[in-house]
Design an enzyme around this catalytic site. Structure first.
Site, PDB file in Angstrom:
ATOM      1  N   ARG A   1       0.834  -1.215  -0.026  1.00 17.96           N
ATOM      2  CA  ARG A   1      -0.419   0.413   0.712  1.00 17.96           C
ATOM      3  C   ARG A   1       1.287   1.443   0.205  1.00 17.96           C
ATOM      4  O   ARG A   1       2.039   1.454   1.304  1.00 17.96           O
ATOM      5  CB  ARG A   1      -0.839  -0.134   1.609  1.00 17.96           C
ATOM      6  CG  ARG A   1      -2.559  -1.230   1.805  1.00 17.96           C
ATOM      7  CD  ARG A   1      -3.247  -0.202   0.646  1.00 17.96           C
ATOM      8  NE  ARG A   1      -4.444  -1.494   1.103  1.00 17.96           N
ATOM      9  CZ  ARG A   1      -4.788  -2.102  -0.253  1.00 17.96           C
ATOM     10  NH1 ARG A   1      -4.319  -2.556  -0.806  1.00 17.96           N
ATOM     11  NH2 ARG A   1      -5.949  -3.304   0.276  1.00 17.96           N
TER      12      ARG A   1
ATOM     13  N   LYS B   1      10.008   3.508   8.721  1.00 19.63           N
ATOM     14  CA  LYS B   1      10.321   3.289  10.049  1.00 19.63           C
ATOM     15  C   LYS B   1      11.626   4.161  10.183  1.00 19.63           C
ATOM     16  O   LYS B   1      12.319   3.770   9.021  1.00 19.63           O
ATOM     17  CB  LYS B   1      10.539   2.834  10.985  1.00 19.63           C
ATOM     18  CG  LYS B   1      10.615   3.052  12.470  1.00 19.63           C
ATOM     19  CD  LYS B   1       9.067   3.628  12.767  1.00 19.63           C
ATOM     20  CE  LYS B   1       9.555   3.768  14.323  1.00 19.63           C
ATOM     21  NZ  LYS B   1       8.119   3.447  14.940  1.00 19.63           N
TER      22      LYS B   1
ATOM     23  N   SER C   1      -2.291   9.796  12.233  1.00 16.57           N
ATOM     24  CA  SER C   1      -1.601   9.945  11.647  1.00 16.57           C
ATOM     25  C   SER C   1      -2.417   9.927   9.683  1.00 16.57           C
ATOM     26  O   SER C   1      -2.479  10.969   9.167  1.00 16.57           O
ATOM     27  CB  SER C   1      -0.728   9.848  11.250  1.00 16.57           C
ATOM     28  OG  SER C   1      -0.189   9.920  12.475  1.00 16.57           O
TER      29      SER C   1
HETATM   30  P1  NAD Z   1       9.066  10.352  23.521  1.00 14.53           P
HETATM   31  O1  NAD Z   1      10.410  10.137  23.658  1.00 14.53           O
HETATM   32  O2  NAD Z   1       7.977  10.763  23.892  1.00 14.53           O
HETATM   33  O3  NAD Z   1       8.485   9.708  25.340  1.00 14.53           O
HETATM   34  C1  NAD Z   1       8.923   8.517  25.718  1.00 14.53           C
HETATM   35  C2  NAD Z   1       9.272   8.630  27.756  1.00 14.53           C
HETATM   36  O4  NAD Z   1       9.698   7.267  28.321  1.00 14.53           O
HETATM   37  C3  NAD Z   1      10.590   9.563  27.612  1.00 14.53           C
HETATM   38  O5  NAD Z   1      10.198   9.969  28.841  1.00 14.53           O
HETATM   39  C4  NAD Z   1      11.737   8.481  28.389  1.00 14.53           C
HETATM   40  O6  NAD Z   1      12.590   9.893  29.088  1.00 14.53           O
HETATM   41  C5  NAD Z   1      11.142   7.688  28.947  1.00 14.53           C
HETATM   42  N1  NAD Z   1      11.979   6.231  29.353  1.00 14.53           N
HETATM   43  C6  NAD Z   1      13.635   6.784  28.286  1.00 14.53           C
HETATM   44  N2  NAD Z   1      14.228   5.397  28.643  1.00 14.53           N
HETATM   45  C7  NAD Z   1      13.777   4.716  29.846  1.00 14.53           C
HETATM   46  C8  NAD Z   1      12.981   3.973  30.873  1.00 14.53           C
HETATM   47  N3  NAD Z   1      14.478   3.387  31.340  1.00 14.53           N
HETATM   48  N4  NAD Z   1      12.418   3.877  31.580  1.00 14.53           N
HETATM   49  C9  NAD Z   1      11.688   4.778  31.626  1.00 14.53           C
HETATM   50  N5  NAD Z   1      11.257   5.698  30.804  1.00 14.53           N
HETATM   51  C10 NAD Z   1      12.031   5.308  30.360  1.00 14.53           C
HETATM   52  O7  NAD Z   1       8.471   9.216  23.156  1.00 14.53           O
HETATM   53  P2  NAD Z   1       6.432   8.075  23.079  1.00 14.53           P
HETATM   54  O8  NAD Z   1       6.717   8.288  21.497  1.00 14.53           O
HETATM   55  O9  NAD Z   1       6.126   8.484  23.813  1.00 14.53           O
HETATM   56  O10 NAD Z   1       7.829   6.682  22.171  1.00 14.53           O
HETATM   57  C11 NAD Z   1       6.734   5.573  23.185  1.00 14.53           C
HETATM   58  C12 NAD Z   1       7.054   4.507  23.111  1.00 14.53           C
HETATM   59  O11 NAD Z   1       5.819   4.030  21.803  1.00 14.53           O
HETATM   60  C13 NAD Z   1       8.622   3.675  21.806  1.00 14.53           C
HETATM   61  O12 NAD Z   1       8.883   3.110  21.588  1.00 14.53           O
HETATM   62  C14 NAD Z   1       7.507   4.078  20.435  1.00 14.53           C
HETATM   63  O13 NAD Z   1       8.593   3.361  19.492  1.00 14.53           O
HETATM   64  C15 NAD Z   1       5.801   4.149  20.828  1.00 14.53           C
HETATM   65  N6  NAD Z   1       5.310   4.004  19.694  1.00 14.53           N
HETATM   66  C16 NAD Z   1       5.028   5.821  19.700  1.00 14.53           C
HETATM   67  C17 NAD Z   1       4.137   6.244  18.917  1.00 14.53           C
HETATM   68  C18 NAD Z   1       3.720   7.844  19.411  1.00 14.53           C
HETATM   69  O14 NAD Z   1       2.517   8.492  18.777  1.00 14.53           O
HETATM   70  N7  NAD Z   1       5.093   8.820  19.296  1.00 14.53           N
HETATM   71  C19 NAD Z   1       2.873   5.554  18.476  1.00 14.53           C
HETATM   72  C20 NAD Z   1       2.862   4.557  18.051  1.00 14.53           C
HETATM   73  C21 NAD Z   1       4.374   3.407  19.054  1.00 14.53           C
END
Ligand code: NAD
Length: 483
Positions: free
Chosen positions: A77, A117, A374
């Site tokens: 897609r 990604k 999105s």
């Molecule tokens: P982000 O950077 O906004 O937040 C991640 C947070 O985790 C940060 O505050 C960081 O300090 C904290 N962190 C880092 N290491 C840590 C640890 N060992 N223990 C506890 N906290 C820790 O990132 P996000 O966008 O919230 O993404 C988080 C997860 O969600 C990732 O796996 C990402 O792939 C997934 N995800 C995000 C989205 C999105 O829309 N942002 C969508 C799908 C999946």
């Protein structure tokens, strides 16, 4: 003379933490339940393209070299879709694995995109906003050079370490390279509202996690299996990672569902309170002090990982992969793991948890709210029309006349606030949240149905993969790639 006893030391099995290998294992586990040609399964499984780049960025008089990637997993897609991660941990295997997860995620929630990604090997907090802007614009230029970005080819979004600000820089850089192209804004999603974003995108992934949990809690049969009942109200929730996804999931559970957030973990420590944490106040505290630690009314535990080990009903890992693993799996004390992060549970840990009767709700479903909204943002950008613009006033007028009719019948008037809520026309945020809720509910039901249909499928992750692979296979067949 008695023979000396020889004891052969058994080396403990060390888990493979390579996310690409883990995703591949998960894929194979699901493929066994499908009757699809091997060649087709192989085509779905492999990552189609990977662009690995190195670029220099000048800070003052010095240059720094950055390593970065963009992987395109599947073109069944178009455009392809997937976030951009900024982290020191980023490498090619991780990006390829995350791209594959995007393909499956999009299929599960019926979003018509292929999976992609991107990532830059950089720790955001070590750089100033000006430096991050330079890195982001240079990375975008690299993507443009090789056509790894564009409204019809590949559309990035935020992920770990990036957010609205980075998406605005990406959009602006793309626009500068494509003057006059009408759909430039659709080259990236997760933008600020003022730059073509959509209401509800920043909280979408966290909100999607909540909608998925609400659907679980509306399903007494599933709940009973893990020893829970009732609603989310008062349920004890622990969250690891207080970033975009973790914060919004915790906030919505706290504000709208009246759940009790008992622990929040960040990279530098965990705050814990069995009486519950006011998530909004915690966010204010972090903004003021730079850390969640020492939040009044809570106990600060030394390690980030401590948030995973507190006793709770629902554990939400929302940071990075491999957080629940061989080392800490025996210390997990929850009934449900809601995988908001990508790949937070290793296969070994998942088996251990499942054997203990803990339900693991898989990432490819749980965090699909982000890509769902999105998709709404992308369609908004290519249609050049805000959702709700056409119908809001009409909606308001129809509701007003209905309310007036009811008031006439009962000869009484609604109180002002109630009346305002009843007559308010549907706006963009309402439509986005409604579309997201419907998407998460339908996907949950499809996954549960897939598991129930085949007795050999025991867990929701395999069921989710089965749903995804069937849909991706169908698209390939429709394209005539595998006649
Ligand atoms: P982000 O950077 O906004 O937040 C991640 C947070 O985790 C940060 O505050 C960081 O300090 C904290 N962190 C880092 N290491 C840590 C640890 N060992 N223990 C506890 N906290 C820790 O990132 P996000 O966008 O919230 O993404 C988080 C997860 O969600 C990732 O796996 C990402 O792939 C997934 N995800 C995000 C989205 C999105 O829309 N942002 C969508 C799908 C999946």
């Amino acid at each position: 003379m008695a023979k000396k006893k020889t004891t052969t030391k058994r080396t403990p099995q060390v888990e493979d933490l390579n996310l690409n290998h883990i995703v591949s294992t998960q894929f194979d586990a699901a493929a066994r339940h499908l009757k699809l040609p091997d060649g087709l399964l192989q085509q779905i499984k492999v990552c189609n393209n990977v662009y690995q780049m190195q670029f220099p960025v000048k800070f003052g008089s010095k240059y720094e070299i950055f390593q970065a990637w963009r992987a395109e997993h599947s073109h069944h897609r178009k455009p392809l879709k997937g976030g951009i991660r900024y982290s020191l941990q980023v490498d090619q295997d991780e990006i390829m694995a995350l791209a594959a997860l995007m393909t499956y995620k999009c299929a599960i929630v019926n979003v018509p995109f292929g999976g992609s990604k991107g990532g830059v090997q950089v720790r955001s907090r070590n750089y100033s906003p000006e430096q991050l802007e330079k890195i982001t614009r240079r990375y975008t230029a690299e993507l443009i050079k090789k056509q790894f970005i564009g409204p019809g080819v590949n559309v990035p979004a935020p992920d770990y370490g990036t957010g609205e600000r980075e998406m605005a820089w990406i959009s602006d850089t793309y626009d500068a390279f494509h003057p006059g192209d009408l759909d430039n804004m659709a080259c990236v999603t997760g933008k600020p509202i003022t730059q073509g974003g959509i209401r509800g995108r920043s909280e979408a992934t966290g909100r999607g996690v909540v909608y998925a949990l609400r659907e679980l809690f509306r399903n007494p049969k599933e709940l009973k299996k893990v020893g829970l009942d009732g609603s989310l109200e008062g349920k004890r929730i622990a969250v690891q990672g207080f970033g975009n996804v973790g914060y919004h999931a915790a906030r919505i559970l706290h504000d709208e569902d009246k759940a009790k957030i008992v622990a929040v973990g960040e990279w530098d420590g965990t705050v814990y309170s069995p009486r519950g944490i006011d998530v909004n106040a915690l966010q204010r505290h972090r903004k003021k002090t730079g850390s969640i630690k020492k939040f009044p009314g809570t106990k600060t535990l030394a390690n980030a990982g401590d948030s995973l080990e507190v006793e709770c009903d629902v554990l939400i890992p929302a940071a990075l992969e491999n957080q629940i693993n061989q080392k800490n799996m025996k210390k997990i004390r929850c009934r449900v793991v809601a995988e908001a992060a990508n790949g937070p549970t290793t296969p070994l840990a998942e088996k251990h948890l499942t054997d203990k009767g803990i339900l693991v709700m898989p990432d490819i479903f749980m965090n699909a709210g982000g890509v769902t909204v999105s998709y709404f943002e992308w369609t908004k950008n290519i249609s050049h029309m805000r959702y709700g613009r056409l119908e809001k006033r009409l909606d308001h007028a129809k509701r007003s006349s209905l309310v007036e009719a009811i008031e006439g019948l009962v000869d009484s008037r609604f109180v002002a606030e109630k009346r305002e809520n009843l007559v308010r026309g549907t706006d963009e945020a309402d439509l986005v949240n409604s579309g997201l809720e419907e998407t998460m509910i339908t996907a949950f039901q499809e996954i549960v149905e897939a598991r129930n249909k085949q007795r050999s499928i025991k867990d929701l992750r395999t069921a989710a993969y089965v749903c995804a692979l069937n849909k991706v296979a169908m698209s390939y067949l429709e394209l005539g790639v595998f006649p």
